[in-house]
Design a protein around this motif. Structure first.
Motif, PDB file in Angstrom:
ATOM      1  N   PRO A  41       0.885  -1.527  -0.315  1.00 28.56           N
ATOM      2  CA  PRO A  41       0.254   0.421   0.689  1.00 28.56           C
ATOM      3  C   PRO A  41       0.949   1.444   0.273  1.00 28.56           C
ATOM      4  N   LEU A  42       0.455   2.666  -1.129  1.00 27.61           N
ATOM      5  CA  LEU A  42       0.767   3.334  -0.834  1.00 27.61           C
ATOM      6  C   LEU A  42       1.203   4.121   0.645  1.00 27.61           C
ATOM      7  N   ILE A  43       2.010   4.657   1.445  1.00 30.50           N
ATOM      8  CA  ILE A  43       2.130   5.697   2.911  1.00 30.50           C
ATOM      9  C   ILE A  43       1.931   7.123   2.634  1.00 30.50           C
ATOM     10  N   ALA A  44       1.003   6.984   3.164  1.00 28.91           N
ATOM     11  CA  ALA A  44       1.094   8.877   2.895  1.00 28.91           C
ATOM     12  C   ALA A  44       1.490   9.504   4.247  1.00 28.91           C
ATOM     13  N   PRO A  45       1.760  10.378   4.069  1.00 28.78           N
ATOM     14  CA  PRO A  45       2.949  10.918   5.147  1.00 28.78           C
ATOM     15  C   PRO A  45       2.357  10.930   6.682  1.00 28.78           C
ATOM     16  N   ASP A  46       1.297  11.459   6.471  1.00 29.71           N
ATOM     17  CA  ASP A  46       0.265  10.989   8.279  1.00 29.71           C
ATOM     18  C   ASP A  46       0.536   9.662   9.112  1.00 29.71           C
ATOM     19  N   ALA A  47       0.661   8.805   8.003  1.00 28.26           N
ATOM     20  CA  ALA A  47       0.567   7.452   8.080  1.00 28.26           C
ATOM     21  C   ALA A  47       2.593   7.059   8.268  1.00 28.26           C
ATOM     22  N   LEU A  48       3.337   7.716   7.922  1.00 27.68           N
ATOM     23  CA  LEU A  48       4.245   7.679   8.346  1.00 27.68           C
ATOM     24  C   LEU A  48       5.087   7.136  10.200  1.00 27.68           C
ATOM     25  N   THR A  49       5.506   5.720   9.941  1.00 26.63           N
ATOM     26  CA  THR A  49       6.604   5.149  11.409  1.00 26.63           C
ATOM     27  C   THR A  49       7.475   6.262  11.349  1.00 26.63           C
ATOM     28  N   GLU A  50       8.253   6.911  13.188  1.00 22.37           N
ATOM     29  CA  GLU A  50       9.616   8.000  12.777  1.00 22.37           C
ATOM     30  C   GLU A  50      10.496   6.906  12.499  1.00 22.37           C
ATOM     31  N   ALA A  51      11.047   6.037  12.253  1.00 20.77           N
ATOM     32  CA  ALA A  51      11.852   5.238  11.246  1.00 20.77           C
ATOM     33  C   ALA A  51      11.338   5.269   9.742  1.00 20.77           C
ATOM     34  N   GLN A  52      10.270   5.898   9.130  1.00 17.02           N
ATOM     35  CA  GLN A  52      10.084   6.104   7.710  1.00 17.02           C
ATOM     36  C   GLN A  52      10.310   7.946   7.473  1.00 17.02           C
ATOM     37  N   LYS A  53      10.080   8.460   8.926  1.00 17.44           N
ATOM     38  CA  LYS A  53       9.511   9.653   8.057  1.00 17.44           C
ATOM     39  C   LYS A  53      10.858  10.854   7.725  1.00 17.44           C
ATOM     40  N   PRO A  54      12.359  10.261   8.411  1.00 13.90           N
ATOM     41  CA  PRO A  54      13.266  10.859   7.888  1.00 13.90           C
ATOM     42  C   PRO A  54      14.012  10.408   5.990  1.00 13.90           C
ATOM     43  N   LEU A  55      13.626   8.979   5.660  1.00 15.76           N
ATOM     44  CA  LEU A  55      13.250   8.783   4.751  1.00 15.76           C
ATOM     45  C   LEU A  55      12.722   8.969   3.052  1.00 15.76           C
ATOM     46  N   TYR A  56      11.618   9.144   3.690  1.00 13.76           N
ATOM     47  CA  TYR A  56      10.200  10.200   3.421  1.00 13.76           C
ATOM     48  C   TYR A  56      11.056  11.269   2.570  1.00 13.76           C
ATOM     49  N   ALA A  57      11.341  12.003   3.805  1.00 12.89           N
ATOM     50  CA  ALA A  57      11.732  13.695   3.898  1.00 12.89           C
ATOM     51  C   ALA A  57      12.964  14.145   2.525  1.00 12.89           C
ATOM     52  N   ASP A  58      13.839  12.925   3.225  1.00 11.89           N
ATOM     53  CA  ASP A  58      14.812  12.578   1.805  1.00 11.89           C
ATOM     54  C   ASP A  58      14.686  12.738   0.318  1.00 11.89           C
ATOM     55  N   MET A  59      14.214  11.472   0.041  1.00 14.15           N
ATOM     56  CA  MET A  59      13.247  11.097  -1.132  1.00 14.15           C
ATOM     57  C   MET A  59      12.773  12.129  -1.937  1.00 14.15           C
ATOM     58  N   LYS A  60      10.972  12.429  -0.594  1.00 11.28           N
ATOM     59  CA  LYS A  60      10.729  13.959  -1.672  1.00 11.28           C
ATOM     60  C   LYS A  60      11.508  14.260  -1.764  1.00 11.28           C
ATOM     61  N   ALA A  61      12.765  15.190  -1.254  1.00  8.21           N
ATOM     62  CA  ALA A  61      13.305  16.494  -1.417  1.00  8.21           C
ATOM     63  C   ALA A  61      14.182  15.750  -3.270  1.00  8.21           C
ATOM     64  N   GLY A  62      14.653  14.821  -2.590  1.00  5.49           N
ATOM     65  CA  GLY A  62      15.904  14.635  -4.438  1.00  5.49           C
ATOM     66  C   GLY A  62      14.511  14.491  -5.533  1.00  5.49           C
ATOM     67  N   ILE A  63      13.642  13.798  -4.613  1.00  3.83           N
ATOM     68  CA  ILE A  63      12.712  13.646  -6.162  1.00  3.83           C
ATOM     69  C   ILE A  63      12.567  14.404  -6.627  1.00  3.83           C
ATOM     70  N   SER A  64      12.171  15.404  -5.686  1.00  2.69           N
ATOM     71  CA  SER A  64      11.406  17.106  -6.624  1.00  2.69           C
ATOM     72  C   SER A  64      12.768  18.207  -7.454  1.00  2.69           C
ATOM     73  N   GLU A  65      13.909  17.296  -6.909  1.00  2.00           N
ATOM     74  CA  GLU A  65      14.850  18.014  -7.646  1.00  2.00           C
ATOM     75  C   GLU A  65      15.593  17.249  -8.875  1.00  2.00           C
ATOM     76  N   GLN A  66      15.252  15.831  -8.927  1.00  2.64           N
ATOM     77  CA  GLN A  66      15.989  15.225  -9.973  1.00  2.64           C
ATOM     78  C   GLN A  66      14.926  14.621 -11.048  1.00  2.64           C
ATOM     79  N   PHE A  67      12.751  14.190 -10.105  1.00  2.00           N
ATOM     80  CA  PHE A  67      12.560  13.913 -11.294  1.00  2.00           C
ATOM     81  C   PHE A  67      11.355  14.333 -10.828  1.00  2.00           C
ATOM     82  N   ASP A  68      11.227  15.520 -12.234  1.00  2.00           N
ATOM     83  CA  ASP A  68      10.304  16.391 -11.979  1.00  2.00           C
ATOM     84  C   ASP A  68       9.346  16.519 -13.256  1.00  2.00           C
ATOM     85  N   ALA A  69       9.959  15.285 -14.291  1.00  3.21           N
ATOM     86  CA  ALA A  69       8.868  14.981 -15.935  1.00  3.21           C
ATOM     87  C   ALA A  69       7.781  14.215 -16.057  1.00  3.21           C
ATOM     88  N   PHE A  70       8.627  13.646 -14.765  1.00  4.54           N
ATOM     89  CA  PHE A  70       6.593  12.511 -14.711  1.00  4.54           C
ATOM     90  C   PHE A  70       6.194  12.138 -13.496  1.00  4.54           C
TER      91      PHE A  70
END
Length: 189
Positions: free
Chosen positions: A4-33
């Motif tokens: 299942p997709l994980i909505a931001p409000d359902a993230l565990t403490e272990a997932q939150k920093p990875l989510y934030a880092d991936m979301k920031a990196g994705i927005s910088e690197q992968f904006d064509a899709f």
């Protein structure tokens, strides 16, 4: 989709920093899709990686290193990635990297040939080397000496290392996408 997709409000403490880092990196690197759904959940390979932050975080670090410190030109990278995606029939990878290849100006005829599993007939010598190295690696066994030498001549030792690692990374991405049955996003997502 098997995870299942994980909505931001359902993230565990272990997932939150990875989510934030991936979301920031994705927005910088992968904006064509499309990489995030309307609820903020990550799509593509990022969702499976988020489910297991220790493993997914390690793969994300490799992905960032390959993206942020690349010495290979974008056209070379996209040819290799599309050859891998087509070989694995990884729907999301093909969807994403067709969009990137289009925005990088790879050309529709070349993209269509790659999607058909064919080598475009108008590749530059460096593009042909990247295609042939990728294709050979996907076939299994040791990379033939002539292709290794051609890659060194075209891209140098560092570029050859990057190309080989890029093929391996996108094999991992493809297996992740296929193993967890990650779809291409719907237009209304």
């Amino acid at each position: 989709m098997r995870l299942p997709l994980i909505a931001p409000d359902a993230l565990t403490e272990a997932q939150k920093p990875l989510y934030a880092d991936m979301k920031a990196g994705i927005s910088e690197q992968f904006d064509a899709f499309k990489t995030v759904d309307r609820n903020g959940a990550l799509l593509g390979p990022w969702n499976p990686w988020l489910h297991e932050p220790k493993i997914g975080g390690a793969v994300w670090e490799l992905t960032k290193a390959m993206s942020l410190h690349s010495v290979l030109p974008d056209n070379i990278r996209q040819i290799a990635i599309l050859v891998v995606g087509v070989d694995f029939d990884a729907a999301y990878e093909i969807y994403a990297h067709v969009a990137i290849a289009e925005s990088d100006g790879l050309g529709q005829a070349r993209i269509q040939a790659l999607l058909a599993g064919e080598k475009p007939d108008d590749l530059t010598p460096d593009e042909e080397t990247a295609h042939d190295v990728t294709f050979a690696l996907l076939g299994g066994g040791s990379l033939p000496d002539d292709l290794h030498e051609a890659s060194i001549k075209a891209f140098g030792a560092k570029g050859t290392y990057e190309l080989i690692t890029l093929v391996g990374l996108y094999c991992l991405v493809s297996v992740t996408l296929n193993g967890f049955d990650v779809p291409v996003p719907d237009e209304e997502d």
